[in-house]
Design an enzyme around this catalytic site. Structure first.
Site, PDB file in Angstrom:
ATOM      1  N   MET A 192      58.141 -26.764  64.061  1.00 51.07           N
ATOM      2  CA  MET A 192      59.316 -25.899  64.163  1.00 51.07           C
ATOM      3  C   MET A 192      59.274 -25.130  65.478  1.00 51.07           C
ATOM      4  O   MET A 192      59.924 -24.096  65.630  1.00 51.07           O
ATOM      5  CB  MET A 192      59.392 -24.954  62.966  1.00 51.07           C
ATOM      6  CG  MET A 192      59.669 -25.670  61.653  1.00 51.07           C
ATOM      7  SD  MET A 192      60.486 -24.646  60.412  1.00 51.07           S
ATOM      8  CE  MET A 192      59.293 -23.334  60.188  1.00 51.07           C
ATOM      9  N   HIS A 233      49.096 -26.603  67.147  1.00 52.51           N
ATOM     10  CA  HIS A 233      50.005 -27.731  67.375  1.00 52.51           C
ATOM     11  C   HIS A 233      49.418 -28.698  68.404  1.00 52.51           C
ATOM     12  O   HIS A 233      49.526 -29.918  68.260  1.00 52.51           O
ATOM     13  CB  HIS A 233      51.367 -27.225  67.880  1.00 52.51           C
ATOM     14  CG  HIS A 233      52.111 -26.397  66.900  1.00 52.51           C
ATOM     15  ND1 HIS A 233      52.358 -25.061  67.096  1.00 52.51           N
ATOM     16  CD2 HIS A 233      52.681 -26.708  65.707  1.00 52.51           C
ATOM     17  CE1 HIS A 233      53.049 -24.584  66.083  1.00 52.51           C
ATOM     18  NE2 HIS A 233      53.266 -25.564  65.222  1.00 52.51           N
TER      19      HIS A 233
END
Length: 294
Positions: A38, A45
């Site tokens: 997101m 990430h």
């Protein structure tokens, strides 16, 4: 440099072009990895992206704040968004010549042109507890958008972080139940030096809240140290750590069977997962740890 697409047709074209380029360079069967995010990217990430690069020649990082996984009581607009920063972060770790990186950043209208879909994926019993209980409809929204992303990108492998353990479990079960032609790989949680699990929401913590947030990882450490004494000792050890910290309000603390994501029985033995969710000030955080009950 990463390439970016904001439409479904666009990302499919970029994937096709990347496959052709890799085939021309001698890679007969290029593979595609998908890292759904997101946005508000951090080192957690990037650990997924790094692992995805080792698995596939083409890495697609989706950046989409999915409105259907937010409940009415959650502030969708508060979720951090900075696509240019996300692209810069991915550019900084790019490895030209080794793999192609594609950012898929669709709008809400692109993903839901007619509003929320009439057809959805339902998480079932395992999705109605813990995060599913606290965030009604959350996992139905997650599974539906992940199914859409898998159909759009057609990855060989999709990557999720272990911090969102219930989400990873449910996506894996959806892939199996619906015979989706992809493999899920779960990557270990990345933590700060003091143990706090990385999260896009950590940026909302003030100094006092940041210090208090360490209660979550300390609870998990206490639970793991008590695992040889059974489930009651695990819960008691974790709860004792949280006592006396006024900035932390525990939402749930549980021990589940990783094969079912249902709470374990008192006589359960073997590999289990300790889950904790708490609100630290106004910020809600989750964490988990694998333990072995003796």
């Amino acid at each position: 440099m990463t390439e970016t697409a904001d439409t479904i047709a666009g990302v499919r074209t970029l994937i096709s072009e990347a496959k052709s380029a890799l085939a021309a360079s001698g890679i007969a069967e290029p593979t595609v990895s998908l890292v759904p995010t997101m946005g508000a990217l951090h080192d957690g990430h990037l650990a997924l992206v790094e692992r995805a690069r080792k698995s596939g020649n083409i890495v697609v990082v989706s950046v989409f704040v999915n409105p259907t996984q937010f409940s009415a009581s959650e502030d969708l607009q508060r979720y951090p968004r900075d696509l240019e920063s996300d692209r810069a972060i991915l550019d900084s770790v790019a490895r030209p010549g080794e793999s192609a990186t594609i950012v898929f950043a669709p709008s809400v209208d692109e993903m839901y042109p007619n509003g929320p879909t009439q057809t959805t994926v339902t998480a079932g019993r395992s999705g109605s507890s813990f995060e599913g209980r606290s965030r009604a409809g959350h996992f139905d929204g997650v599974l539906t958008v992940v199914a859409k992303l898998l159909n759009i990108v057609s990855p060989d492998t999709v990557f999720f972080g272990r911090k969102d353990a219930q989400q990873a479990f449910l996506v894996g079960r959806m892939i199996t139940d619906l015979n989706i032609d992809t493999v899920i790989e779960v990557v270990e949680t990345v933590r700060e030096d003091d143990g706090l699990a990385l999260s896009s929401r950590n940026r909302f913590l003030g100094d006092k809240e940041r210090r208090a947030s360490l209660v979550l990882s300390h609870m998990l450490e206490a639970a793991e140290s008590a695992a040889d004494r059974g489930i009651d000792a695990v819960i008691a050890a974790a709860q004792s750590v949280a006592m006396g910290e006024p900035l932390v309000q525990i939402d749930y603390l549980a021990v589940v069977d990783p094969a079912t994501f249902l709470p374990v029985d008192d006589d359960f033995r073997g590999r289990a997962v300790v889950l904790v969710a708490a609100r630290v000030g106004s910020t809600r955080l989750i964490d988990n740890e694998i333990i072995y009950l003796a």
